[in-house]
Design an enzyme around this catalytic site. Structure first.
Site, mmCIF file in Angstrom:
data_model
loop_
_atom_site.group_PDB
_atom_site.id
_atom_site.type_symbol
_atom_site.label_atom_id
_atom_site.label_comp_id
_atom_site.label_asym_id
_atom_site.label_seq_id
_atom_site.Cartn_x
_atom_site.Cartn_y
_atom_site.Cartn_z
ATOM 1 C CE LYS A 1 -3.561 2.515 2.629
ATOM 2 N NZ LYS A 1 -4.657 2.483 3.469
ATOM 3 C CE LYS B 1 -5.958 1.580 -0.676
ATOM 4 N NZ LYS B 1 -6.269 1.957 0.902
#
Ligand code: PBG
Length: 325
Positions: free
Chosen positions: A192, A245
């Site tokens: 992330k 992500k």
């Protein structure tokens, strides 16, 4: 000419026959925002077409999702009260816990995943406990674990920690196992990045940090080997699925993560990706349908098994239409 690639492109049936990437509704996960209060169904200004729902309005939204053929959702909670300790994140009657009970009662077959993070619940908007102006890793683990357990006790089928603290997957696995939830999977937001693409989400969840930024816990987007380090750590700690992500700007990471692990790989097409497509389409500059299909297939082509997207319902419809499949 002996070799003519165009031969295999000459007919629709043939094109589909030799297709390399096939997509299916069962891979889609729809993120949904639930908010404390009653009678709420409010559109999120920076995410046109996405809403915040109070628990009493949730069933209507879930019905729509189930009808589209999407069978998994990811819940995000927006509590009425935020405090330093994020106490509403693990409260028995917290917003997520009540939403889960409602969802499981009305739609027992719907697969319910919860985002496990504290930024929506802390008064300062950071994803963990503060020590001075620093986000303290180790004291946050306990709160995250407590939060994950309370989600599972309220009916979550899977938990997805998105905070990026070191050791959170192990802490969550440990508390779930200790409480007989050995079969509840963890999908870790492993790779992330600290990304500008989350801005509309922070609007939606009212979770922007009150000071500073998230760069001391989310990853620097100049790095890719570090992403593999995160994946391997999470795998060791007991993650069942790893996520990349955002999705669109990080397709290279999907390819690399797929090579580095045997775990299923998911990608999250985040709020900023959604907002960019919506805004350009509203201007008439791009065709929404074709861009949504193309960006989704790109993530699957790169190697994901599961796709989190605010366009899940639409994508399911496009699959029914045969636009992608
Ligand atoms: C919570 C969380 C965020 C997103 C998912 N979980 C926001 C953030 O990290 O600031 C972003 C999702 C999106 O942009 O759609 N930490």
């Amino acid at each position: 000419m002996i070799k003519r690639p165009r031969r295999l492109r000459s007919n629709e049936n043939l094109r589909k026959m030799v297709r390399e990437t096939r997509v299916d509704k069962s891979a889609l996960i729809y993120p949904i925002f639930v908010k404390d209060g009653t009678g709420i169904c409010e559109e999120i200004p920076s995410m046109e077409g996405q809403y915040r729902y109070s628990v009493d309005r949730l069933s209507f939204a879930l019905e729509d999702i189930v009808e589209s053929g999407v069978s998994s959702v990811m819940f995000f909670g927006i509590p009425e009260h935020k405090d330093e300790k994020a106490s509403q994140a693990y409260a028995k009657d917290g917003i997520i816990q009540r939403a889960l009970r409602e969802a499981k009662k009305s739609f027992p077959k719907l697969y319910c995943i919860t985002d496990v993070c504290l930024c929506e619940y802390t008064s300062h908007g950071h994803c963990g406990m503060l020590c001075g102006r620093e986000v303290d890793n180790d004291s946050t683990l306990e709160v995250l674990a407590k939060t994950a357990l309370s989600h599972v006790q309220a009916g979550a089928d899977m938990v997805a920690p998105s905070d990026m603290m070191d050791g959170r997957v192990a802490a969550i696995r440990q508390i779930l196992d200790k409480n007989q939830f050995t079969n509840t999977p963890i999908m870790s937001y492993a790779v992330k990045y600290a990304s500008g693409f989350y801005a509309p989400f922070r609007d939606a969840a009212d979770s922007a940090p009150a000071f500073g930024n998230r760069k001391s816990y989310q990853m620097d987007y100049h790095n890719s080997r570090e992403g593999i380090k995160e994946v391997l750590l999470d795998e060791e700690e007991g993650a069942d699925i790893v996520m990349v992500k955002p999705a669109l700007a990080y397709l290279d990471m999907i390819v690399k993560v797929k090579e580095a692990t045997h775990l299923p790989v998911a990608a999250y097409s985040v709020s900023g990706e959604y907002a960019m497509i919506k805004a350009a389409a509203a201007k008439g500059w791009i065709d929404e349908k074709s861009i949504v299909c193309e960006t989704a297939v790109a993530a699957f082509r790169a190697g994901i098994q599961s796709y989190l997207t605010y366009y899940a319902k639409e994508l399911a419809g496009y699959m029914d239409e045969g636009l992608i499949g």
